[in-house]
Write a protein that holds these residues in place. Sequence first.
Motif, short mmCIF file in Angstrom:
data_model
loop_
_atom_site.label_atom_id
_atom_site.label_comp_id
_atom_site.label_asym_id
_atom_site.label_seq_id
_atom_site.Cartn_x
_atom_site.Cartn_y
_atom_site.Cartn_z
N MET A 155 21.32 -15.55 21.41
CA MET A 155 19.88 -15.75 21.51
C MET A 155 19.33 -16.25 20.17
SD MET A 155 19.04 -12.33 23.76
CE MET A 155 17.26 -12.48 23.85
N ASP A 201 16.60 -24.39 18.43
CA ASP A 201 15.39 -24.84 19.11
C ASP A 201 14.25 -25.04 18.10
OD1 ASP A 201 13.76 -25.34 21.53
OD2 ASP A 201 12.77 -23.47 20.93
N VAL A 219 18.67 -17.92 27.35
CA VAL A 219 20.02 -17.52 26.93
C VAL A 219 20.36 -16.17 27.53
CG1 VAL A 219 21.46 -16.86 24.95
CG2 VAL A 219 19.97 -18.87 24.80
N GLY A 230 23.58 -20.08 26.30
CA GLY A 230 23.60 -19.14 27.42
C GLY A 230 24.95 -19.12 28.11
N ALA A 282 20.50 -19.94 19.42
CA ALA A 282 19.77 -20.90 20.25
C ALA A 282 18.34 -21.04 19.75
CB ALA A 282 19.77 -20.45 21.70
N SER A 283 17.72 -19.94 19.35
CA SER A 283 16.35 -19.99 18.84
C SER A 283 16.28 -20.77 17.53
CB SER A 283 15.81 -18.57 18.62
OG SER A 283 15.63 -17.93 19.84
N ALA A 314 14.13 -11.12 23.81
CA ALA A 314 13.77 -12.50 23.51
C ALA A 314 12.48 -12.57 22.70
CB ALA A 314 13.63 -13.31 24.80
N GLY A 366 19.28 -23.54 24.79
CA GLY A 366 19.24 -22.37 25.65
C GLY A 366 20.35 -22.38 26.69
N THR A 373 13.47 -20.12 24.99
CA THR A 373 14.88 -20.39 24.70
C THR A 373 15.72 -19.11 24.63
OG1 THR A 373 14.38 -22.49 23.64
CG2 THR A 373 16.48 -21.46 23.06
#
Length: 172
Positions: free
Chosen positions: A47, A54, A74, A8, A50-51, A162, A4, A70
């Motif tokens: 986003m 994660d 971001v 970000g 990162a997801s 998100a 994140g 997460t």
Amino acid sequence: MSPGIRYGFLGGIVVVLYFTLLYVAKQDLFLSPMIQWGIMAAYLFFMWKASQEDCAAHGKHRDFREMVRTPFLVFLLINLCYWLFYYGLHLYDPSLLQTEMSMELDMLRKQLADGLGDPQQANSFRERVQELEKTLAAPQPQPLGPVLTRMCVGAVGGFALAAGVAALIKRQ
């Protein structure tokens, strides 16, 4: 470093570079609403990445609230970078604020001339026109309050994005 935070700030750098190039190329491009909203694709890309990272590390079978953290982080970090850049740019170039207010004033006058149909809304538009005319007559530097307000309001939309990203990742 968590995905994140990494994505970000990486996304924040991309967004700031994008708007810097637009500003340097042509101020009208920087102020174009279509181009302003077009960068949301970059927000979504970072986003999403990162997801994915994660979920690869922690799995998809977690509580939905954990999965939203997460991509929302971001969004918040990219948005923070954008609004800091926006505020700084307006402090650097006060004519940018004048141009934005002139554009808003022209839009309001056009809508009033076309007729709004609602007398109460027309009155509020006329009041805003008067405020803008006074402000344009005696220019002030960009105030921080409206920038913070817009950043916070944007966070609500960012949470919705998100949640959408987390739902799509969870469904895969």
